[in-house]
Write a protein that holds these residues in place. Structure first.
Motif, PDB file in Angstrom:
ATOM      1  N   THR A  40     -51.640  39.155-125.217  1.00 57.79           N
ATOM      2  CA  THR A  40     -51.966  38.018-126.072  1.00 57.79           C
ATOM      3  C   THR A  40     -52.446  36.852-125.212  1.00 57.79           C
ATOM      4  O   THR A  40     -51.842  36.563-124.179  1.00 57.79           O
ATOM      5  N   PRO A  41     -53.545  36.155-125.622  1.00 59.30           N
ATOM      6  CA  PRO A  41     -54.002  34.993-124.850  1.00 59.30           C
ATOM      7  C   PRO A  41     -52.915  33.919-124.753  1.00 59.30           C
ATOM      8  O   PRO A  41     -52.219  33.643-125.725  1.00 59.30           O
ATOM      9  N   ILE A  42     -52.794  33.350-123.553  1.00 53.51           N
ATOM     10  CA  ILE A  42     -51.767  32.350-123.302  1.00 53.51           C
ATOM     11  C   ILE A  42     -52.222  30.993-123.839  1.00 53.51           C
ATOM     12  O   ILE A  42     -53.375  30.605-123.684  1.00 53.51           O
ATOM     13  N   LYS A  43     -51.323  30.268-124.461  1.00 53.58           N
ATOM     14  CA  LYS A  43     -51.616  28.924-124.943  1.00 53.58           C
ATOM     15  C   LYS A  43     -51.182  27.896-123.900  1.00 53.58           C
ATOM     16  O   LYS A  43     -50.182  28.075-123.227  1.00 53.58           O
ATOM     17  N   TYR A  44     -51.996  26.851-123.774  1.00 53.32           N
ATOM     18  CA  TYR A  44     -51.636  25.742-122.895  1.00 53.32           C
ATOM     19  C   TYR A  44     -51.308  24.547-123.784  1.00 53.32           C
ATOM     20  O   TYR A  44     -52.189  23.971-124.421  1.00 53.32           O
ATOM     21  N   GLU A  45     -50.042  24.227-123.854  1.00 52.19           N
ATOM     22  CA  GLU A  45     -49.586  23.204-124.778  1.00 52.19           C
ATOM     23  C   GLU A  45     -49.471  21.848-124.099  1.00 52.19           C
ATOM     24  O   GLU A  45     -49.168  21.755-122.913  1.00 52.19           O
ATOM     25  N   LYS A  46     -49.712  20.793-124.869  1.00 54.04           N
ATOM     26  CA  LYS A  46     -49.453  19.426-124.400  1.00 54.04           C
ATOM     27  C   LYS A  46     -47.986  19.145-124.714  1.00 54.04           C
ATOM     28  O   LYS A  46     -47.620  18.968-125.868  1.00 54.04           O
ATOM     29  N   ARG A  47     -47.180  19.147-123.675  1.00 59.09           N
ATOM     30  CA  ARG A  47     -45.733  19.086-123.868  1.00 59.09           C
ATOM     31  C   ARG A  47     -45.120  17.997-122.985  1.00 59.09           C
ATOM     32  O   ARG A  47     -45.487  17.843-121.821  1.00 59.09           O
ATOM     33  N   CYS A  48     -44.201  17.234-123.544  1.00 58.40           N
ATOM     34  CA  CYS A  48     -43.492  16.210-122.781  1.00 58.40           C
ATOM     35  C   CYS A  48     -42.256  16.838-122.148  1.00 58.40           C
ATOM     36  O   CYS A  48     -41.378  17.338-122.869  1.00 58.40           O
ATOM     37  N   PRO A  49     -42.178  16.845-120.808  1.00 61.97           N
ATOM     38  CA  PRO A  49     -41.033  17.488-120.149  1.00 61.97           C
ATOM     39  C   PRO A  49     -39.719  16.729-120.324  1.00 61.97           C
ATOM     40  O   PRO A  49     -38.650  17.299-120.178  1.00 61.97           O
TER      41      PRO A  49
END
Length: 279
Positions: A40-49
């Motif tokens: 499955t293609p990997i998603k690159y999420e905008k995430r606050c650590p």
């Protein structure tokens, strides 16, 4: 050819309506990153650590880091107002120069320029004037919210605009490490090197140079495609929402149901008259 920008060239009182078209294209082969297990293609999420949450676009602002961990916030409205104040949709020729005076390190990207409605005659005038004078126009243009220097010259009967870097965008060559200050070579070594250069010198014919890596990569991809060595991502199994919901509700009920304490069974006493006589 796709138009990426519309505006005009101005020099003196001459104004030429033009369109810009990308003169080059990226031929890189784009490879996707897949999950090795299910492809499955990997998603690159905008995430606050820190908040440990995925962010939507309206939760993100732009900031400039002025010191380690300290930012100045720039609102979208402020950036848009600044863009409108500087973007006049015009390529203003500010000087005329000789192309050989510009080192290739300054060159960035190339764009073809075509005349827009009503600009045919003025376009031809500028083209002819540049050819006759053997000069190029040095201009300023605002593209993609960035002011850029550009050189306008003639390339095979077409006006070509090449954006160039500002001087402060070119790094100081003195910062390059380990460059020898003097050449420690003999006269014989120099003569031999020049002889080799002379033997390898040839007229520049760009069509004879190809990207061998890209060609071999495409051959590999095609061989796998024709050989049926293709993978398909596993489909996500839909969850039975109703069942899950009922199970969750029932589990919640069971969890909150008050516990009934079981009483210890009472032993009934036997009446004295009914006791067995032991003989």
């Amino acid at each position: 050819m796709h138009t990426i920008w519309k505006g005009s060239i101005s020099f003196g009182l001459v104004n030429i309506p033009i369109k810009l078209h990308a003169a080059t294209e990226d031929k890189d082969i784009k490879l996707r990153s897949l999950h090795k297990k299910c492809h499955t293609p990997i998603k690159y999420e905008k995430r606050c650590p820190v908040c440990e949450m995925e962010l939507s676009m309206n939760e993100i602002v732009k900031g400039y880091e002025i010191a380690k961990g300290k930012y100045v916030i720039l609102e979208d409205e402020e950036l848009e107002d600044l863009k409108k104040a500087t973007e006049e949709k015009a390529v203003e020729i500010i000087d005329f120069i000789k192309m050989e005076e510009i080192d290739p390190i300054y060159y960035n990207r190339s764009y073809y320029m075509s005349p827009n409605e009503g600009g045919m005659k003025a376009y031809g005038l500028l083209r002819k004037a540049l050819i006759e004078s053997k000069k190029s126009g040095l201009a300023k243009i605002v593209m993609r919210s960035k002011e850029q220097l550009a050189v306008i010259r003639v390339y095979e009967n077409t006006l070509l605009m090449e954006t160039i870097h500002f001087p402060d965008e070119v790094r100081n060559v003195g910062d390059v490490p380990n460059v020898p200050a003097e050449d420690q070579v003999t006269k014989k070594e120099i003569d031999t090197a020049i002889l080799l250069i002379d033997q390898l010198t040839t007229p520049f014919e760009p069509e004879k140079y190809t990207d061998e890596y890209r060609s071999k990569l495409m051959e590999l991809i095609e061989s796998k495609r024709t050989g049926k060595e293709m993978v398909t991502p596993k489909e996500k199994i839909p969850t039975a929402n109703v069942t899950d919901l009922m199970a969750a509700l029932q589990a919640s009920i069971d969890k909150t149901k008050p516990k009934v304490e079981k009483k210890a069974p009472t032993r009934r006493r036997k009446s004295p008259g009914k006791e067995k006589k032991v003989q």
